[in-house]
Design an enzyme around this catalytic site. Structure first.
Site, PDB file in Angstrom:
ATOM      1  N   ALA A 184      28.963 121.975  15.769  1.00 47.40           N
ATOM      2  CA  ALA A 184      29.925 121.341  16.670  1.00 47.40           C
ATOM      3  C   ALA A 184      30.371 122.286  17.790  1.00 47.40           C
ATOM      4  CB  ALA A 184      31.147 120.876  15.870  1.00 47.40           C
TER       5      ALA A 184
ATOM      6  N   ILE B 178      27.537 118.993   9.337  1.00 43.19           N
ATOM      7  CA  ILE B 178      27.960 119.623  10.601  1.00 43.19           C
ATOM      8  C   ILE B 178      28.977 120.715  10.303  1.00 43.19           C
ATOM      9  CG2 ILE B 178      28.660 119.171  12.980  1.00 43.19           C
ATOM     10  CD1 ILE B 178      28.297 116.181  12.443  1.00 43.19           C
ATOM     11  N   CYS B 179      28.737 121.895  10.869  1.00 44.50           N
ATOM     12  CA  CYS B 179      29.725 122.977  10.798  1.00 44.50           C
ATOM     13  C   CYS B 179      29.853 123.558  12.204  1.00 44.50           C
ATOM     14  CB  CYS B 179      29.337 124.014   9.743  1.00 44.50           C
ATOM     15  SG  CYS B 179      27.742 124.823   9.989  1.00 44.50           S
ATOM     16  N   GLY B 180      30.293 124.801  12.314  1.00 49.18           N
ATOM     17  CA  GLY B 180      30.449 125.370  13.651  1.00 49.18           C
ATOM     18  C   GLY B 180      29.128 125.552  14.364  1.00 49.18           C
TER      19      GLY B 180
END
Ligand code: RB5
Length: 157
Positions: A112, A68-70
């Protein structure tokens, strides 16, 4: 008895909260979840964090991975650089199912900054309960593997 699959999870600084929520969600589920927390070892950027997890999938240490990243985009790009490892971004449940059934991807990535935590949990659950269908999808994933081996020579090109 069905084998418990081993799942690794990690994130960059844009996704710490969502990673924690997904980790808690999976802690008492039917999978063995491990938080790699590679950033605790000094890795800060999504390429190093995503690459670390993808290498562990390639080595067979884990069956599946969640990154998960931006946006989920950078994590998918870096994970797909590792031979034999396939990742896709999913922000809807249908795609999450297809990522397993059609694409046989071992890594799910999410952003996210794109989705809420309840939808993210539904996506993870759909992806985890889905398996590769084979059949008409098999020659397609075989072509991707052939490209990695240098033996992909489509007639039309
Ligand atoms: C922030 O570093 C952002 O670039 C990252 O989390 C990700 O969205 C990249 O694809």
């Amino acid at each position: 008895m069905k084998k418990r699959i081993k799942v690794a999870i990690d994130c960059d600084d844009a996704a710490t909260d969502l990673k924690g929520i997904i980790f808690e969600h999976l802690k008492n589920s039917s999978v063995d979840i491990t938080d790699l927390s590679f950033s605790a070892k000094g890795a800060a950027l999504y390429p190093e964090i995503g690459y670390n997890l993808a290498l562990k999938i390639q080595a067979g240490e884990y069956d599946r991975g969640i990154l998960i990243c931006g946006t989920g985009l950078g994590m998918a790009i870096i994970a797909n650089k590792v031979e034999g490892v396939y990742a896709g971004v999913c922000h809807d449940v249908y795609s999450a199912e297809r990522l397993r059934k059609s694409n046989n991807a071992q890594i799910l990535t999410m952003g996210a900054r794109v989705i809420g935590s309840e939808l993210a949990k539904m996506i993870v659950d759909a992806w985890l309960r889905s398996e590769f269908s084979g059949g008409r999808s098999q020659p397609k994933v075989d072509q991707i593997k052939a490209l990695e081996k240098g033996s992909f020579h489509p007639e039309a090109l």
